[in-house]
Design a protein around this motif. Structure first.
Motif, PDB file in Angstrom:
ATOM      1  N   PRO A 137      -7.277  -2.930  -7.660  1.00  0.00           N
ATOM      2  CA  PRO A 137      -7.401  -3.072  -6.209  1.00  0.00           C
ATOM      3  C   PRO A 137      -6.942  -1.811  -5.476  1.00  0.00           C
ATOM      4  N   PRO A 138      -7.594  -1.448  -4.369  1.00  0.00           N
ATOM      5  CA  PRO A 138      -7.213  -0.243  -3.620  1.00  0.00           C
ATOM      6  C   PRO A 138      -5.810  -0.325  -3.030  1.00  0.00           C
ATOM      7  N   GLU A 139      -5.255  -1.528  -2.907  1.00  0.00           N
ATOM      8  CA  GLU A 139      -3.877  -1.669  -2.423  1.00  0.00           C
ATOM      9  C   GLU A 139      -2.873  -1.100  -3.415  1.00  0.00           C
ATOM     10  N   VAL A 270      -3.070 -10.566   2.093  1.00  0.00           N
ATOM     11  CA  VAL A 270      -4.422 -10.417   2.639  1.00  0.00           C
ATOM     12  C   VAL A 270      -5.387  -9.973   1.542  1.00  0.00           C
ATOM     13  N   ALA A 271      -4.938  -9.059   0.679  1.00  0.00           N
ATOM     14  CA  ALA A 271      -5.799  -8.562  -0.395  1.00  0.00           C
ATOM     15  C   ALA A 271      -6.098  -9.650  -1.422  1.00  0.00           C
ATOM     16  N   VAL A 272      -5.109 -10.497  -1.709  1.00  0.00           N
ATOM     17  CA  VAL A 272      -5.329 -11.587  -2.663  1.00  0.00           C
ATOM     18  C   VAL A 272      -6.375 -12.555  -2.118  1.00  0.00           C
ATOM     19  N   THR A 286      -4.401  -8.999 -10.716  1.00  0.00           N
ATOM     20  CA  THR A 286      -3.742  -7.692 -10.795  1.00  0.00           C
ATOM     21  C   THR A 286      -2.780  -7.488  -9.633  1.00  0.00           C
ATOM     22  N   LEU A 287      -3.175  -7.888  -8.435  1.00  0.00           N
ATOM     23  CA  LEU A 287      -2.305  -7.774  -7.262  1.00  0.00           C
ATOM     24  C   LEU A 287      -1.003  -8.541  -7.484  1.00  0.00           C
TER      25      LEU A 287
END
Length: 322
Positions: A137-139, A270-272, A286-287
């Protein structure tokens, strides 16, 4: 050659290198500094205890002044060597596997028109040699030393910079004592946070000053296939947690973890949700795993620090009352 504007500070650029395996990257980094629209007064290439690389760089890289790391082996020691040798009023740091945009130095120097600015850092874009893995992820681009989704994208005051693209007023760096040498990468060991600790220390000494992020100062950071594996991701997250524990010991957990708390509370959830909605379940996993491993590394580092302190206290001789 242009070295500065009429009222701007002089600039030194420092690149630290440690292995011949990155020779092509090093040459590209040096060439990108040579091709700047506003060229620095000097480019220092600090070689971290690799005599063969030092000989080759001295013979072939005529655009740089090649010097050996005279401090402890590792990135922090090499950077401190560069600071000691530099003559510019501002020192910019570029990673040996990064390439600077032609306007990089101009954009960095523009920030120093404000006398309250201690340092200026820029955007670090990832160049994935073999492509970004779908599960990455980009995060979590900070894992590969790049600006991540959730970090600033507009000019703003920040707590710290990404190490591949940062600059400071030399006098303030020296006054703060430079980079701590118990932090930072040594060879391929994925430790870090030395720039975070330095930024916190400089800010504490100059509470009315500012560290400024300038998104127009861009570098492209090479991400080789070896950094796109789950093993590297796991090791880097754990090392980040361990490194943050050292920073917290020196600076206090409040300043050391302020950005990280916002990241865990806002950016990651938010990414999840986004990943789940798009059926990107490996990215979602992965997050969560990345946060968990990093927190485990931090807890482990704090526990080790506490244990070391307890042992040191127990070994101190007990003085008899007068």
């Amino acid at each position: 050659m242009i070295t500065r504007g009429d009222d701007g500070p002089t600039l030194s650029v420092v690149i630290c290198a440690y292995t011949l395996d990155r020779w092509d990257d090093i040459c590209a980094a040096v060439a990108s500094v040579r091709d700047q629209r506003v060229r620095p007064g000097e480019l220092l290439l600090v070689i971290d205890h690799c005599p063969e690389l030092e000989r080759r760089a001295t013979a072939q890289l005529r655009d740089a002044r090649v010097i050996p790391n005279s401090r402890t082996r590792g990135l922090s020691g090499a950077r401190n060597t560069g600071v000691a040798a530099a003559t510019g009023e501002v020192i910019a740091f570029l990673d040996d596997d990064a390439v600077a945009d032609p306007q990089w130095t101009m954009r960095l120097l523009a920030g120093y028109r404000d006398r309250w600015v201690l340092g200026v850092g820029g955007l670090v874009r990832a160049w994935w040699e073999s492509g970004r893995p779908r599960w990455f992820p980009p995060e979590f681009d900070w894992v590969v030393g790049c600006s991540y989704h959730g970090s600033p994208r507009t000019p703003s005051a920040v707590r710290n910079f990404t190490g591949a693209n940062m600059s400071f007023r030399r006098a303030d760096m020296v006054a703060a004592g430079g980079f701590r040498q118990d932090l930072g990468r040594v060879g391929t060991k994925p430790l870090g946070c030395e720039e975070t600790e330095l930024c916190l220390r400089m800010a504490a000494l100059n509470p009315h000053a500012e560290l400024r992020f300038e998104p127009g100062a861009v570098v492209r950071h090479h991400v080789p296939p070896t950094r796109t594996t789950w093993a590297y991701f796991r090791a880097r997250c754990y090392a980040e947690g361990r490194s943050k524990a050292v920073v917290a010991r020196h600076a206090g957990s409040g300043p050391a973890l302020a950005d990280e708390r916002r990241y865990v509370r806002r950016t990651v959830p938010v990414a999840v949700v986004r990943s789940v909605l798009h059926a990107e379940f490996r990215a979602a996993a992965t997050l969560c795993a990345g946060v968990g491993i990093t927190m485990f590394g931090y807890t482990s580092g704090r526990a080790r620090s506490f244990l070391a302190g307890s042992i040191a206290s127990a070994r101190r001789p007990v003085r008899s009352p007068a």
